[in-house]
Design a protein around this motif. Structure first.
Motif, PDB file in Angstrom:
ATOM      1  N   ALA A  83       2.970 -10.922 -11.547  1.00  9.56           N
ATOM      2  CA  ALA A  83       3.557  -9.992 -10.570  1.00  9.56           C
ATOM      3  C   ALA A  83       2.771  -8.681 -10.525  1.00  9.56           C
ATOM      4  CB  ALA A  83       5.021  -9.728 -10.915  1.00  9.56           C
ATOM      5  N   CYS A  84       2.362  -8.197 -11.678  1.00 12.23           N
ATOM      6  CA  CYS A  84       1.589  -6.947 -11.729  1.00 12.23           C
ATOM      7  C   CYS A  84       0.224  -7.113 -11.056  1.00 12.23           C
ATOM      8  CB  CYS A  84       1.422  -6.487 -13.165  1.00 12.23           C
ATOM      9  SG  CYS A  84       2.946  -5.887 -13.900  1.00 12.23           S
ATOM     10  N   CYS A  85      -0.414  -8.256 -11.257  1.00 12.43           N
ATOM     11  CA  CYS A  85      -1.709  -8.498 -10.611  1.00 12.43           C
ATOM     12  C   CYS A  85      -1.576  -8.455  -9.100  1.00 12.43           C
ATOM     13  CB  CYS A  85      -2.282  -9.847 -11.049  1.00 12.43           C
ATOM     14  SG  CYS A  85      -2.905  -9.877 -12.736  1.00 12.43           S
ATOM     15  N   PHE A  86      -0.561  -9.132  -8.569  1.00 13.81           N
ATOM     16  CA  PHE A  86      -0.373  -9.128  -7.120  1.00 13.81           C
ATOM     17  C   PHE A  86       0.025  -7.745  -6.613  1.00 13.81           C
ATOM     18  CE2 PHE A  86       0.062 -13.794  -7.689  1.00 13.81           C
ATOM     19  CZ  PHE A  86      -0.996 -14.140  -6.868  1.00 13.81           C
ATOM     20  N   THR A  87       0.781  -7.004  -7.394  1.00 15.48           N
ATOM     21  CA  THR A  87       1.149  -5.647  -6.997  1.00 15.48           C
ATOM     22  C   THR A  87      -0.084  -4.744  -6.945  1.00 15.48           C
ATOM     23  OG1 THR A  87       3.336  -5.907  -7.987  1.00 15.48           O
ATOM     24  CG2 THR A  87       2.588  -3.655  -7.586  1.00 15.48           C
ATOM     25  N   LEU A  88      -0.939  -4.844  -7.951  1.00 19.31           N
ATOM     26  CA  LEU A  88      -2.141  -4.002  -7.986  1.00 19.31           C
ATOM     27  C   LEU A  88      -3.121  -4.330  -6.867  1.00 19.31           C
ATOM     28  CD1 LEU A  88      -2.723  -3.797 -11.836  1.00 19.31           C
ATOM     29  CD2 LEU A  88      -2.072  -1.935 -10.302  1.00 19.31           C
ATOM     30  N   PHE A  90      -2.434  -4.549  -3.860  1.00 16.10           N
ATOM     31  CA  PHE A  90      -2.096  -3.705  -2.719  1.00 16.10           C
ATOM     32  C   PHE A  90      -2.838  -2.369  -2.746  1.00 16.10           C
ATOM     33  CE2 PHE A  90       1.662  -6.466  -2.639  1.00 16.10           C
ATOM     34  CZ  PHE A  90       1.643  -6.828  -1.291  1.00 16.10           C
ATOM     35  N   PHE A  91      -3.381  -2.001  -3.903  1.00 16.00           N
ATOM     36  CA  PHE A  91      -4.075  -0.721  -4.038  1.00 16.00           C
ATOM     37  C   PHE A  91      -5.587  -0.841  -3.873  1.00 16.00           C
ATOM     38  CE2 PHE A  91      -0.035  -0.242  -6.210  1.00 16.00           C
ATOM     39  CZ  PHE A  91       0.435   0.916  -5.610  1.00 16.00           C
TER      40      PHE A  91
END
Length: 123
Positions: A83-88, A90-91
């Protein structure tokens, strides 16, 4: 990948003492050196971050497929990492995201063609 004839076999040769693919390490070193000489690193870093996040996502996904005896930690951490990989992602700037996705698609397409037609593989 050298053994599967997807890349030249000499890239997969392992050093007898240190157990590392020495030719692959040298090839990556030369490639990185060339990138450093040719490109502005401020422009390359977001693209490198994209590839790193994709790599981390793949390893977290692979960790979800381990049996209970093989796991070191709860699957919660693999899900959290994924989840963190996919969230990052976006940046990552949109241009670098597009370039990264196109180059990955080209690499997968090339790999698919090479695997489907062994006569074109490296031998």
């Amino acid at each position: 990948m050298g053994e599967a004839h997807e890349l030249p076999k000499w890239l997969g040769e392992v050093h007898p003492r240190f157990k590392v693919p020495r030719h692959a390490v040298l090839a990556v070193g030369v490639l990185v050196f060339a990138v450093v000489l040719v490109f502005d690193l401020r422009q390359v870093l977001p693209l490198a971050s994209f590839y790193l996040l994709v790599w981390f996502a793949i390893t977290h996904y692979a960790a979800l497929h381990l049996s209970k005896e093989q796991r070191l930690f709860s699957p919660f951490f693999a899900w959290l990492g994924l989840a963190c990989c996919f969230t990052l992602l976006f940046f990552i700037p949109l241009l670098h995201l597009i370039i990264g996705m196109v180059t990955l698609a080209m690499a997968f397409g090339t790999r698919f063609i090479v695997r489907r037609q062994p006569k074109f593989g490296f031998g």
